[in-house]
Design a protein around this motif. Structure first.
Motif, PDB file in Angstrom:
ATOM      1  N   LYS A   1      10.773  -9.502   2.418  1.00 57.20           N
ATOM      2  CA  LYS A   1      11.643  -9.157   3.250  1.00 57.20           C
ATOM      3  C   LYS A   1      12.566  -8.093   3.029  1.00 57.20           C
ATOM      4  O   LYS A   1      12.628  -7.090   3.875  1.00 57.20           O
ATOM      5  N   SER A   2      12.684  -8.004   1.730  1.00 60.18           N
ATOM      6  CA  SER A   2      13.756  -6.877   1.370  1.00 60.18           C
ATOM      7  C   SER A   2      13.089  -5.502   1.330  1.00 60.18           C
ATOM      8  O   SER A   2      13.584  -4.545   1.630  1.00 60.18           O
ATOM      9  N   SER A   3      11.774  -5.757   0.877  1.00 59.47           N
ATOM     10  CA  SER A   3      11.037  -4.368   0.588  1.00 59.47           C
ATOM     11  C   SER A   3      10.725  -3.739   2.012  1.00 59.47           C
ATOM     12  O   SER A   3      10.614  -2.520   2.092  1.00 59.47           O
ATOM     13  N   ALA A   4      10.515  -4.867   2.894  1.00 58.96           N
ATOM     14  CA  ALA A   4      10.015  -4.343   4.403  1.00 58.96           C
ATOM     15  C   ALA A   4      11.351  -3.693   4.973  1.00 58.96           C
ATOM     16  O   ALA A   4      11.280  -2.612   5.785  1.00 58.96           O
ATOM     17  N   GLN A   5      12.566  -4.356   4.888  1.00 54.70           N
ATOM     18  CA  GLN A   5      13.663  -3.761   5.116  1.00 54.70           C
ATOM     19  C   GLN A   5      14.080  -2.387   4.781  1.00 54.70           C
ATOM     20  O   GLN A   5      14.530  -1.533   5.321  1.00 54.70           O
ATOM     21  N   GLY A   6      13.817  -2.316   3.163  1.00 54.15           N
ATOM     22  CA  GLY A   6      14.079  -0.839   2.765  1.00 54.15           C
ATOM     23  C   GLY A   6      13.240   0.043   3.301  1.00 54.15           C
ATOM     24  O   GLY A   6      13.589   1.216   3.814  1.00 54.15           O
ATOM     25  N   LYS A   7      12.067  -0.059   3.607  1.00 59.17           N
ATOM     26  CA  LYS A   7      11.159   0.782   4.266  1.00 59.17           C
ATOM     27  C   LYS A   7      11.515   1.000   5.723  1.00 59.17           C
ATOM     28  O   LYS A   7      11.567   2.049   6.335  1.00 59.17           O
ATOM     29  N   TRP A   8      12.024   0.003   6.312  1.00 56.79           N
ATOM     30  CA  TRP A   8      12.424   0.256   7.889  1.00 56.79           C
ATOM     31  C   TRP A   8      13.657   1.303   7.924  1.00 56.79           C
ATOM     32  O   TRP A   8      13.342   2.052   8.452  1.00 56.79           O
ATOM     33  N   TYR A   9      14.663   0.954   6.831  1.00 62.35           N
ATOM     34  CA  TYR A   9      15.492   1.972   7.015  1.00 62.35           C
ATOM     35  C   TYR A   9      15.479   3.288   6.505  1.00 62.35           C
ATOM     36  O   TYR A   9      15.696   4.369   6.670  1.00 62.35           O
ATOM     37  N   ALA A  10      14.251   3.436   5.627  1.00 70.71           N
ATOM     38  CA  ALA A  10      13.931   4.547   5.127  1.00 70.71           C
ATOM     39  C   ALA A  10      13.178   5.237   6.074  1.00 70.71           C
ATOM     40  O   ALA A  10      13.381   6.602   6.279  1.00 70.71           O
TER      41      ALA A  10
END
Length: 143
Positions: free
Chosen positions: A49-58
């Motif tokens: 979830k945290s990697s997907a969230q990081g990509k989302w905000y990037a």
């Protein structure tokens, strides 16, 4: 001999399909938490979830990469399209099956090297009773 050192697994690169799914959810006005619960967690089983969230905000900062996602669709149609893409991506993952573990290289210890070298010896000149101290237990003679 070299010893095997375990390392952290490297995450796969983000595909265009994954970025398009995120772009459709973002352009429809959805927040990350709602998108994650509605489809992203099923489309990205190999990502945290945290990697997907990081990509989302990037991607929010790099809006030029997602500005064309669903340009002609209404917000509701974008969500429907994103969920369909999530299903397709999930079906592809199911067809591929579970990830296979990486084979680790075997350490060549002294006992293994000696066993390999002694297995090629001429049986006339080789007496296994004298070499028991050098062989691993599974290769030692039983008499």
């Amino acid at each position: 001999t070299r010893r095997y050192k375990p390392a952290k697994p490297i995450a796969p690169e983000w595909s265009n399909a994954e970025i398009e799914i995120m772009g459709l959810f973002m352009n429809s006005g959805w927040k990350f938490a709602k998108s994650w619960k509605s489809g992203l967690m099923y489309a990205f089983p190999h990502r945290t979830k945290s990697s997907a969230q990081g990509k989302w905000y990037a991607l929010q900062k790099e809006s030029y990469r997602i500005e064309s996602s669903g340009r002609t669709l209404s917000p509701n149609q974008k969500v429907i399209r994103a969920k369909k893409l999530c299903l397709e991506l999930m079906e592809e993952m199911i067809e591929q099956g579970a990830p296979r573990p990486i084979k680790k290289p075997k350490d060549r210890t002294y006992e293994v090297i000696m066993a390999e070298e002694m297995s090629d010896c001429d049986p006339v000149r080789f007496d296994p009773r004298t070499a028991d101290g050098y062989l691993p237990k599974r290769l030692r003679s039983r008499w």
